[in-house]
Design an enzyme around this catalytic site. Structure first.
Site, PDB file in Angstrom:
ATOM      1  N   SER A 203       0.858  -1.182   0.000  1.00  0.00           N
ATOM      2  CA  SER A 203       0.000   0.000   0.000  1.00  0.00           C
ATOM      3  C   SER A 203       0.892   1.230   0.000  1.00  0.00           C
ATOM      4  CB  SER A 203      -0.878   0.006   1.245  1.00  0.00           C
ATOM      5  OG  SER A 203      -0.061   0.235   2.375  1.00  0.00           O
ATOM      6  N   LYS A 204       0.283   2.368  -0.083  1.00  0.00           N
ATOM      7  CA  LYS A 204       1.045   3.623  -0.078  1.00  0.00           C
ATOM      8  C   LYS A 204       1.934   3.678   1.159  1.00  0.00           C
ATOM      9  CE  LYS A 204       0.662   7.407  -2.714  1.00  0.00           C
ATOM     10  NZ  LYS A 204      -0.115   7.047  -3.887  1.00  0.00           N
ATOM     11  N   ARG A 205       1.389   3.215   2.271  1.00  0.00           N
ATOM     12  CA  ARG A 205       2.102   3.288   3.544  1.00  0.00           C
ATOM     13  C   ARG A 205       3.245   2.274   3.610  1.00  0.00           C
ATOM     14  NH1 ARG A 205       0.318   1.351   8.014  1.00  0.00           N
ATOM     15  NH2 ARG A 205      -1.399   0.402   6.900  1.00  0.00           N
ATOM     16  N   THR A 206       3.109   1.179   2.874  1.00  0.00           N
ATOM     17  CA  THR A 206       4.065   0.090   3.073  1.00  0.00           C
ATOM     18  C   THR A 206       4.960  -0.132   1.859  1.00  0.00           C
ATOM     19  OG1 THR A 206       2.392  -1.466   2.347  1.00  0.00           O
ATOM     20  CG2 THR A 206       2.612  -1.169   4.718  1.00  0.00           C
ATOM     21  N   THR A 209       5.558   3.263  -3.029  1.00  0.00           N
ATOM     22  CA  THR A 209       6.021   4.635  -3.203  1.00  0.00           C
ATOM     23  C   THR A 209       6.772   4.680  -4.529  1.00  0.00           C
ATOM     24  OG1 THR A 209       6.273   4.682  -0.823  1.00  0.00           O
ATOM     25  CG2 THR A 209       7.401   6.406  -2.049  1.00  0.00           C
TER      26      THR A 209
END
Ligand code: GLU
Length: 432
Positions: A203-206, A209
């Site tokens: 995800s964006k958090r993990t 990026t």
């Protein structure tokens, strides 16, 4: 001849997963003296954007993954039409008309078992009996992914299709198309998924990026590449630090792990720290310049290069990213510092006018302003005042650096110099 391709859609940035796919294709081509082709899958004219294309190509180049050929699907529409006509003529496809009269070309799926030999996973069997007929050319005239992909892979003589596991359900559909078109089926290798730290999809958090964001945060291309390599492959002998040129000598696609990998930012930080530690300080200083300029750490003037080099050496061993240096060392370059509010609250609320001005005086009087004499004068002062060193060490650090952590205090004073140390200390001395 080995010919592989990386086929990004310019509908988003290059992320960790895409970069890993590109890397393994590139590596396989280089290991086998083959060709690495970049194919831009820009059939979706609405969602494809030049900014994404630029980001993808820039990031690939930055990672060191140079391509031998580049092509754009948007320039190959006539080829897809020609191949669709071939299937129509042969009776393997048919036309479907929408109520508005627009025509789509549909592939007749023959229901059979399809065996695919995957170089990483071994034999995979698919049952196509539930497969619906497949759209080849949509009613707006654009080809579907599966169709354009097969036509391109076949006509570009792609020998090995190396891509992420998420495409595995497309593979049987593509095999049927190769057969219907009379093309040779290439070898397939499906790379294991990369999971986020908590087990789910990236995800964006993990870690989902953009590669360009990692670059902007101050990760080095070598460490990202090294990390991506080890995410799904082991060079043997428990080796962890391995560069591209050496990986080329050791890599084979069969050795890629079958199981999913987990993206771990701490591990990436570890790799980056390893590379930053080994970097020539002068080169590191050069790489840091744009980061420092961007953050405004320098003001208008260029810093004294020799001074920058000294400060780089002071921090080099503990940096995880280039940004760490800007975060941690800015006080050496800024004219004015603003202490972090919590640090100020905790360590500079009490009145230390007497202690600070005494220490400033002692430093002023030092003949040899070096790290050990700075320390001696501090220890003497503590003794004379009859206080514990920590009572003064933390407040002085916050006054000088604005932070609660950093290099040894006496080194900080030495590198700041007499004058700036004095100014920063006296700022906290109340005028009586
Ligand atoms: N454009 C597809 C993607 O970005 C390519 C898949 C493939 O390699 O066949 O996922």
């Amino acid at each position: 001849m080995i010919r592989v391709r990386f086929a990004p859609s310019p509908t988003g940035n290059l992320h960790i997963g895409g970069a890993r796919t590109a890397l393994f294709n590139w590596l396989y081509a280089r290991a086998k003296a083959g060709k690495f082709i970049l194919r831009i899958e820009d059939t979706d004219q609405l969602r494809s954007k030049k900014e994404f294309l630029d980001e993808i190509t820039y990031s690939l180049g930055w990672l060191g993954l140079n391509w031998d050929e580049i092509c754009y699907q948007s320039q190959r529409f006539s080829l897809y039409k020609e191949q669709a006509d071939k299937l129509l003529k042969a009776g393997s496809a048919y036309i479907e008309k929408s109520p508005e009269g627009a025509e789509a070309v549909i592939f007749k799926v023959s229901h059979q078992k399809i065996k695919v030999h995957d170089l990483i996973r071994g034999e995979i069997e698919f049952d196509a009996s539930n497969l619906k007929d497949q759209v080849l050319i949509k009613s707006d005239g654009t080809p579907t992914y599966n169709f354009a992909c097969v036509v391109d892979d076949a006509t570009m003589d792609i020998s090995h299709v190396i891509r992420g596991d998420d495409h595995i359900s497309n593979t049987p559909k593509q095999v049927l198309l190769y057969e219907a078109l009379g093309f040779k089926v290439p070898e397939f290798a499906h790379l294991p998924l990369i999971l986020g730290a908590e087990g789910g999809r990236l995800s964006k958090r993990t870690g989902a990026t953009a590669i360009s964001d990692y670059r902007k945060m101050g990760y080095l291309a070598q460490s990202l590449v090294n990390y991506l390599l080890l995410l799904s492959w082991a060079p043997g002998e428990n080796r962890e630090i391995i560069g591209l040129s050496e990986a080329i000598k050791l890599f084979d696609i069969q050795d890629v792990n079958k199981t999913a990998a987990t993206f771990d930012l701490d591990k990436l930080n570890w790799f980056n720290n390893q590379y930053l530690k080994k970097e020539d300080p002068q080169k590191l200083a050069e790489q840091l310049m744009p980061f420092l300029i961007e953050r405004g750490s320098f003001g208008k003037d260029n810093p004294d290069q020799a001074y920058l080099l000294e400060i780089v050496k002071l921090f080099q061993a503990r940096l995880n990213t280039l940004n760490d240096f800007v975060d941690w060392a800015d006080f050496f370059f800024l004219k004015e510092i603003t202490p972090e509010p919590q640090a100020q609250e905790k360590f500079l609320s009490a009145d230390l006018s007497k202690e600070f001005s005494l220490f400033a005086q002692r430093l002023e009087g030092l003949k040899d302003f070096d790290i050990s004499s700075i320390e001696t004068s501090f220890r003497e002062l503590i003794k004379e005042l009859g206080i514990e060193s920590k009572k003064l060490i933390h407040p002085i650090r916050v006054a000088l650096t604005g932070k609660t952590i950093g290099p040894g205090l006496f080194e900080v004073i030495y590198y700041l110099g007499k004058q700036r140390t004095r100014e920063r200390l006296l700022k906290w001395v109340k005028k009586s």
